[in-house]
Scaffold this active site. Structure first.
Site, PDB file in Angstrom:
ATOM      1  N   CYS A  26       0.873  -1.176   0.000  1.00  0.00           N
ATOM      2  CA  CYS A  26       0.000   0.000   0.000  1.00  0.00           C
ATOM      3  C   CYS A  26       0.910   1.225   0.000  1.00  0.00           C
ATOM      4  CB  CYS A  26      -0.948  -0.027   1.190  1.00  0.00           C
ATOM      5  SG  CYS A  26      -0.090  -0.144   2.779  1.00  0.00           S
ATOM      6  N   HIS A 562      21.614  -7.875  31.676  1.00  0.00           N
ATOM      7  CA  HIS A 562      20.211  -7.539  31.391  1.00  0.00           C
ATOM      8  C   HIS A 562      19.426  -8.837  31.237  1.00  0.00           C
ATOM      9  CE1 HIS A 562      16.685  -5.934  29.282  1.00  0.00           C
ATOM     10  NE2 HIS A 562      17.091  -4.712  29.587  1.00  0.00           N
TER      11      HIS A 562
END
Length: 639
Positions: A26, A562
């Site tokens: 699109c 982390h």
């Protein structure tokens, strides 16, 4: 990266051509129909420069590109033409149940999206002509006007032919046979026959008079049915006669069936849908505008707005206007205003630059950068955009705002499509959405640390790792403000902080770590929910969400550990910290415990351990990869 390289990387990341049933694009995104969305490597996609993000609508996988989407698509189908909106030689998708309504919407979107360039070009021209006439720059009826008008009108008059081609590609039938079906319905003699005063019959069966010019639903249904007829005929006809008999029998069956049944049914369905939606838009007024205006961003995100294109075109062809289109303009203005609000409130200069530039692109009708890159990322601006759009939508529908052509751009360049007696109401609704969105976004503000950006930035390569003073209840704590950031004094070795499997850092599905933006290191897939210190040294920071810790060894190596990807969103749930900022620790001391099974239900539990002062070392290398137990040597940094 060149468009050809980007195209190849995207194909690879979505599982290769064998995983692609079809693809089209699109205005801003590639829309894939994949055999399995589970084969997509989202991490690799998001690392590509041209990719702004991804989205799943129903079973459709979308890759958001932006202004260069057509160039990337062209490069993609040039190398692999078979994947362009084709279903030939493709295996069926998995047998998982699909929502029927979403499937219908996706099918309609798949038919109309490839046609939009032609439709929007014609619509824009018609809008400009209306503007020129209203300003007195051109007179209707002149030869120049009539020629330009024909360019705009031709696409809409022969719209069934465009739909026939696109639908044939979507349904896997011969596009030229589909065109032949469309032309049979629109040939002048057929039009004259159906519009005549005498009753029409085919082999004694009555034919209902239907006007096919500018129609949408009849040809869509006809080509869909034709795809089954054509395939059935192809199976029963001998190979030597296929070229002649398959198209002949298909047309001999489909043209009469369309005239007798599908045309009237399609017209009835189309009129019913248009009537229902138009009733809501006409009678709902303020309330309908608030609800639809506020929800428009969500409708656009799912791609459901494409399913309304047939109704919009039908309205413009039969009524001369449409009331839904102004809401798309208003929604875009709400997104633009909300992003401008982020610009006003942000402190980070990079974020301010991004917010201002994406606000401008949203004003121009391209909202993906603003919506996905800023507003949805920080959440509150997205809510502000919806509030602004609701206010603008309510105003617009309360006063009967209308669009008169389908221009294909929901921003300032598309304004000619709104030129008419209700132009100022549409423009006022857009202005309201922009202003209210900006004001609400400014009032709501943002948390720039969302997504760990601010916290991780403190420990990016070259940054100071000395945080502000943090009170600690640990008896062995120290004042980290007084420590500075000393240069490493010798080579350093870190032990595994957890039990499980050690893997190369580049395999982490997060570009912040996988691309070594934070520094070099190693990653772990834990099997036990416990994290211990990899070195003897000092805790420099325990994140308030307890999912990450920074520790500096006595010989100067700074490590960020982390736990998991995006686990900041848990806001500390399932995590327990056993140390505080400033605490002294020995290698092997317990730092965190976490509920591994609960976290793994929603998040990737892969844990990254990076040397944030990598630049201070000549080499930072894993010592051991594979199965590992906490306490084993795993990483070495050499001066």
């Amino acid at each position: 990266m060149k468009h050809q390289e980007t195209a190849q990387e995207i194909i690879k990341a979505v599982g290769g051509t064998n995983n692609i049933n079809s693809v089209y694009h699109c205005v801003t995104r590639l829309r894939f129909d994949l055999k399995s969305n589970d084969k997509v490597d989202n991490g690799s996609l998001k690392k590509l420069d041209k990719v702004m993000g991804t989205n799943i609508s129903g079973d459709q996988f979308q890759v958001i590109i932006g202004n260069d989407v057509a160039k990337v698509f062209d490069a993609m189908v040039k190398e692999h033409p078979a994947i362009q909106q084709s279903t030939e030689n493709k295996e069926p998708k998995s047998d998982k149940k699909q929502n029927v309504v979403l499937k219908i919407f996706e099918t309609i979107a798949g038919v109309f999206a490839p046609m939009l360039p032609a439709i929007t070009a014609a619509g824009m021209l018609k809008g400009l002509l209306a503007l020129f006439v209203s300003l007195g720059w051109m007179s209707a009826g002149t030869d120049t006007y009539r020629i330009l008008s024909a360019i705009g009108d031709g696409v809409f008059h022969y719209l069934p032919l465009l739909i026939a081609v696109s639908a044939a590609r979507k349904f896997g039938s011969n596009p030229f046979v589909a065109i032949a079906l469309g032309t049979a319905l629109m040939v002048p003699d057929m039009t004259e026959l159906l519009n005549g005063k005498q009753a029409v019959a085919f082999l004694g069966i009555p034919v209902t008079a239907v006007t096919y010019a500018s129609s949408v639903i009849p040809i869509l249904l006809a080509v869909w049915l034709m795809s089954y007829v054509e395939k059935w005929v192809d199976r029963v006809i001998p190979a030597a006669l296929k070229l002649l008999l398959v198209p002949l029998i298909t047309l001999l069956v489909m043209v009469p069936v369309t005239l007798i049944a599908i045309g009237p049914l399609g017209t009835f369905v189309g009129n019913g849908l248009s009537g229902g939606i138009n009733w809501l838009l006409n009678e709902g007024g303020l309330i309908a505008g608030i609800v639809l205006g506020g929800a428009m961003a969500l409708i656009i995100m799912t791609g459901m707005h494409y399913a309304l294109v047939p109704i919009i075109l039908s309205n413009i062809a039969t009524l001369g206007f449409d009331k839904f289109l102004p809401l798309t303009f208003i929604s875009n203005m709400g997104q633009a205003g909300a992003t401008l609000g982020v610009f006003f409130r942000a402190k980070d200069e990079k974020l301010k630059t991004v917010a201002l530039s994406t606000s401008f692109t949203a004003l121009m009708g391209v909202t993906e950068p603003a919506m996905y890159g800023v507003n949805m990322k920080y959440k509150k601006p997205f809510a502000a955009a919806m509030i602004g759009s609701a206010v603008g939508g309510g105003f617009a529908l309360a006063f009967g705002a209308k669009a008169y052509v389908l221009a294909g751009n929901g921003g300032l360049p598309g304004l000619p499509s709104l030129v008419g007696e209700m132009f100022w109401y549409s423009l006022s609704g857009m202005a309201l959405a922009f202003v209210v969105g900006a004001i609400m976004s400014t009032i709501f503000g943002i948390k720039e640390e969302e997504g760990d950006a601010e916290a991780l930035a403190q420990f990016s390569p070259g940054a100071s790792t000395a945080p502000a003073k943090v009170a600690s209840s640990d008896a062995a704590s120290v004042n980290v403000d007084d420590m500075g950031a000393p240069e490493p004094t010798s080579d350093a070795v870190a032990v595994a902080p957890m039990t499980g499997k050690s893997i190369p850092l580049k395999e982490v599905n997060d570009p912040t770590f996988g691309d070594e933006l934070m520094g070099k290191g190693v990653a772990f897939v834990p099997t036990v929910g416990e994290l211990v210190s990899p070195v003897t040294g000092t805790i420099m920071n325990v994140f308030k969400t307890k999912h990450a810790i920074v520790v500096r060894s006595d010989n100067g190596m700074e490590l960020l550990i982390h736990v998991g990807i995006n686990t900041v969103k848990l806001r500390g749930q399932y995590f327990d910290a056993h140390v505080a900022t400033g605490a002294r620790v020995q290698a092997g001391d317990k730092l965190l415990t976490f509920e591994l099974a609960e976290i793994a239900k929603e998040y990737d539990i892969t844990t990254a351990m990076v040397v944030t002062n990598t630049a201070d070392y000549k080499e930072v290398l894993p010592v051991k990869l594979g199965e590992i137990t906490m306490g084993e040597d795993v990483l070495k940094a050499e001066i």
